[in-house]
Design a protein around this motif. Structure first.
Motif, mmCIF file in Angstrom:
data_model
loop_
_atom_site.group_PDB
_atom_site.id
_atom_site.type_symbol
_atom_site.label_atom_id
_atom_site.label_comp_id
_atom_site.label_asym_id
_atom_site.label_seq_id
_atom_site.Cartn_x
_atom_site.Cartn_y
_atom_site.Cartn_z
ATOM 1 N N ILE A 176 -37.237 -36.112 31.876
ATOM 2 C CA ILE A 176 -36.274 -34.748 31.781
ATOM 3 C C ILE A 176 -35.086 -34.943 31.738
ATOM 4 O O ILE A 176 -34.405 -35.003 30.656
ATOM 5 C CB ILE A 176 -37.140 -33.725 32.770
ATOM 6 N N ILE A 177 -34.825 -35.589 33.122
ATOM 7 C CA ILE A 177 -33.376 -36.437 33.317
ATOM 8 C C ILE A 177 -33.123 -37.362 32.682
ATOM 9 O O ILE A 177 -31.782 -37.709 31.906
ATOM 10 C CB ILE A 177 -33.077 -36.577 34.736
ATOM 11 N N LYS A 178 -33.436 -38.649 32.130
ATOM 12 C CA LYS A 178 -33.103 -39.287 31.214
ATOM 13 C C LYS A 178 -32.852 -39.143 29.480
ATOM 14 O O LYS A 178 -32.342 -39.988 28.820
ATOM 15 C CB LYS A 178 -34.523 -40.531 31.650
ATOM 16 N N GLY A 179 -33.348 -37.614 29.552
ATOM 17 C CA GLY A 179 -33.604 -37.262 28.166
ATOM 18 C C GLY A 179 -34.178 -37.815 27.245
ATOM 19 O O GLY A 179 -34.938 -38.529 27.652
ATOM 20 N N PRO A 180 -33.889 -38.272 25.668
ATOM 21 C CA PRO A 180 -34.808 -37.998 25.007
ATOM 22 C C PRO A 180 -34.876 -40.160 24.763
ATOM 23 O O PRO A 180 -34.027 -40.434 25.763
ATOM 24 C CB PRO A 180 -34.570 -37.800 23.686
ATOM 25 N N PRO A 181 -36.348 -40.272 24.913
ATOM 26 C CA PRO A 181 -36.303 -41.987 25.543
ATOM 27 C C PRO A 181 -35.210 -43.088 24.558
ATOM 28 O O PRO A 181 -35.358 -42.544 22.603
ATOM 29 C CB PRO A 181 -38.085 -41.936 24.613
ATOM 30 N N LYS A 182 -34.952 -43.679 24.366
ATOM 31 C CA LYS A 182 -33.763 -44.701 23.275
ATOM 32 C C LYS A 182 -34.394 -46.242 23.803
ATOM 33 O O LYS A 182 -35.279 -46.534 24.819
ATOM 34 C CB LYS A 182 -32.108 -44.450 24.192
ATOM 35 N N LEU A 183 -34.127 -46.475 22.579
ATOM 36 C CA LEU A 183 -34.189 -48.170 22.533
ATOM 37 C C LEU A 183 -33.390 -48.661 21.902
ATOM 38 O O LEU A 183 -32.478 -48.480 21.625
ATOM 39 C CB LEU A 183 -35.775 -48.427 21.688
ATOM 40 N N GLU A 212 -47.169 -46.920 16.059
ATOM 41 C CA GLU A 212 -46.714 -46.600 14.813
ATOM 42 C C GLU A 212 -45.675 -45.868 15.329
ATOM 43 O O GLU A 212 -43.872 -46.354 14.893
ATOM 44 C CB GLU A 212 -47.698 -44.421 14.658
ATOM 45 N N LEU A 213 -45.367 -44.668 16.304
ATOM 46 C CA LEU A 213 -43.696 -44.835 16.719
ATOM 47 C C LEU A 213 -43.192 -45.640 17.219
ATOM 48 O O LEU A 213 -42.134 -45.518 16.561
ATOM 49 C CB LEU A 213 -43.973 -43.567 18.594
ATOM 50 N N LEU A 214 -43.196 -46.685 17.992
ATOM 51 C CA LEU A 214 -42.071 -47.595 18.393
ATOM 52 C C LEU A 214 -42.200 -48.568 17.445
ATOM 53 O O LEU A 214 -41.351 -49.371 17.064
ATOM 54 C CB LEU A 214 -42.830 -48.703 19.496
ATOM 55 N N GLY A 215 -43.398 -49.383 16.478
ATOM 56 C CA GLY A 215 -42.784 -50.285 15.158
ATOM 57 C C GLY A 215 -42.442 -51.613 16.082
ATOM 58 O O GLY A 215 -42.878 -51.922 16.442
ATOM 59 N N ASN A 216 -41.612 -51.712 15.116
ATOM 60 C CA ASN A 216 -41.078 -53.643 15.679
ATOM 61 C C ASN A 216 -40.526 -53.327 17.137
ATOM 62 O O ASN A 216 -40.571 -54.473 17.255
ATOM 63 C CB ASN A 216 -40.237 -54.160 14.425
ATOM 64 N N ASN A 217 -40.432 -52.217 17.372
ATOM 65 C CA ASN A 217 -39.356 -52.634 18.619
ATOM 66 C C ASN A 217 -40.207 -52.258 19.623
ATOM 67 O O ASN A 217 -39.609 -52.486 20.687
ATOM 68 C CB ASN A 217 -38.831 -50.775 18.534
ATOM 69 N N ARG A 218 -41.887 -52.420 19.720
ATOM 70 C CA ARG A 218 -42.918 -52.311 20.343
ATOM 71 C C ARG A 218 -42.361 -53.463 21.532
ATOM 72 O O ARG A 218 -42.353 -53.654 23.264
ATOM 73 C CB ARG A 218 -44.362 -52.149 20.004
ATOM 74 N N PRO A 219 -42.568 -55.149 21.514
ATOM 75 C CA PRO A 219 -42.701 -55.753 21.872
ATOM 76 C C PRO A 219 -41.730 -55.633 23.012
ATOM 77 O O PRO A 219 -41.731 -57.030 24.308
ATOM 78 C CB PRO A 219 -42.228 -57.532 21.423
ATOM 79 N N SER A 220 -40.274 -55.345 23.025
ATOM 80 C CA SER A 220 -39.063 -55.648 23.208
ATOM 81 C C SER A 220 -38.818 -54.215 24.249
ATOM 82 O O SER A 220 -37.928 -54.302 25.099
ATOM 83 C CB SER A 220 -38.250 -55.454 22.708
ATOM 84 N N ALA A 221 -39.556 -52.974 23.809
ATOM 85 C CA ALA A 221 -39.101 -51.863 24.932
ATOM 86 C C ALA A 221 -39.229 -52.387 26.250
ATOM 87 O O ALA A 221 -41.107 -52.832 26.163
ATOM 88 C CB ALA A 221 -40.187 -50.695 23.701
ATOM 89 N N PRO A 222 -39.048 -51.600 26.357
ATOM 90 C CA PRO A 222 -39.122 -51.569 28.167
ATOM 91 C C PRO A 222 -40.808 -50.719 29.044
ATOM 92 O O PRO A 222 -40.960 -50.115 28.228
ATOM 93 C CB PRO A 222 -38.227 -51.310 29.142
ATOM 94 N N LYS A 223 -41.211 -50.655 29.902
ATOM 95 C CA LYS A 223 -42.772 -50.366 30.069
ATOM 96 C C LYS A 223 -42.235 -49.235 30.563
ATOM 97 O O LYS A 223 -40.757 -49.199 31.593
ATOM 98 C CB LYS A 223 -43.184 -51.021 31.033
ATOM 99 N N VAL A 224 -42.749 -47.435 30.590
ATOM 100 C CA VAL A 224 -42.864 -46.457 30.955
ATOM 101 C C VAL A 224 -43.484 -46.644 32.122
ATOM 102 O O VAL A 224 -44.499 -46.936 31.841
ATOM 103 C CB VAL A 224 -42.704 -45.365 29.729
ATOM 104 N N LYS A 225 -42.879 -45.874 33.211
ATOM 105 C CA LYS A 225 -43.569 -45.297 34.827
ATOM 106 C C LYS A 225 -42.365 -44.858 34.971
ATOM 107 O O LYS A 225 -41.920 -44.762 35.978
ATOM 108 C CB LYS A 225 -44.013 -47.164 35.399
ATOM 109 N N HIS A 282 -47.269 -42.907 30.957
ATOM 110 C CA HIS A 282 -46.537 -44.672 30.429
ATOM 111 C C HIS A 282 -46.770 -45.016 29.482
ATOM 112 O O HIS A 282 -46.694 -45.764 28.151
ATOM 113 C CB HIS A 282 -47.896 -44.847 31.033
ATOM 114 N N THR A 283 -46.636 -43.763 28.388
ATOM 115 C CA THR A 283 -45.786 -44.453 27.001
ATOM 116 C C THR A 283 -45.199 -43.356 26.303
ATOM 117 O O THR A 283 -44.521 -42.135 26.606
ATOM 118 C CB THR A 283 -47.625 -43.435 26.303
ATOM 119 N N TYR A 284 -44.713 -44.270 25.292
ATOM 120 C CA TYR A 284 -43.060 -43.086 25.041
ATOM 121 C C TYR A 284 -43.098 -41.873 23.835
ATOM 122 O O TYR A 284 -42.730 -41.194 23.393
ATOM 123 C CB TYR A 284 -42.249 -44.544 23.903
ATOM 124 N N THR A 285 -43.937 -42.189 23.463
ATOM 125 C CA THR A 285 -44.937 -40.934 22.196
ATOM 126 C C THR A 285 -45.446 -39.864 23.475
ATOM 127 O O THR A 285 -44.823 -38.941 22.788
ATOM 128 C CB THR A 285 -46.450 -41.150 22.469
#
Length: 199
Positions: free
Chosen positions: A192-199, A172-185, A53-56
């Motif tokens: 792996i298939i989706k590749g590195p996370p993007k915002l 720390e990783l998401l910074g100002n993007n945290r409020p708009s970042a889609p939830k990870v599940k 559940h985390t971008y980290t």
């Protein structure tokens, strides 16, 4: 829509590595107190269905994947694709998926140093206190439950401090993007298939 890759700096990677190291140390202490070991277990936790559940964790996983050679990465992506197909098929039938993690090769993790939080903490009895004060309990894997059923109850591994540190890293990783970042599940295979996370 923004599609900027989340970049893991060496400094941030070191913080994640330190957190993961501390998780392993806590797990090892708990296992030692229980005199519990995974050695000789007929099961393999790497085929368990876990969602992350985390971008980290996702970004750090790719930090490790990028260090592999091209052929290794290609094989892992192919295995991940097969894993996602199997998982989706099981879920569509209402069954809990039992699919080997695409990072597993001959029983060992190809990305052991970068493996996820739950891969480090699953197995021994654990507890977690939520921000609202509610405490959750995890009995441990089936083998640990069988093994400890005849022993005196010992204090479970408290995951709370590790979750708190992970949340701080996420902020720390998401910074100002945290409020708009889609939830990870996502499963590891999906990450792996989706590749590195993007915002």
């Amino acid at each position: 829509m923004k599609t900027d890759e989340i970049i893991v700096t060496p400094e941030f990677a070191k913080q994640v590595a330190n957190l993961y190291r501390d998780m392993e140390a806590a797990y090892d202490r708990t296992a030692k107190e229980l005199d519990f070991s995974c050695s000789g277990c007929p099961d393999n936790c790497c085929d368990s269905f876990f969602l992350h559940h985390t971008y980290t964790e996702w970004a750090y996983l790719w930090y490790g994947l990028k260090a592999l050679d091209e052929n290794q990465l290609k094989i892992i992506i192919e295995k991940a694709t097969h894993c996602v197909i199997e998982t989706e098929s099981s879920l569509a039938k209402g069954k809990r998926p039992i699919t080997m993690c695409p990072l597993n090769s001959d029983g060992l993790c190809n990305l052991y140093f970068y493996r996820m939080m739950i891969c480090r903490l699953h197995g021994v009895p654990a507890a977690f206190t939520r921000p609202d004060g509610q405490q959750l309990h995890f009995p441990g894997c089936y083998r640990c439950q069988q093994y400890t059923s005849t022993k005196n109850s010992l204090a479970p591994l408290d995951r709370t401090r590790f979750f708190q540190r992970l949340v701080n890293l996420e902020l720390e990783l998401l910074g100002n993007n945290r409020p708009s970042a889609p939830k990870v599940k996502l499963t590891i295979a999906q990450m792996i298939i989706k590749g590195p996370p993007k915002l």
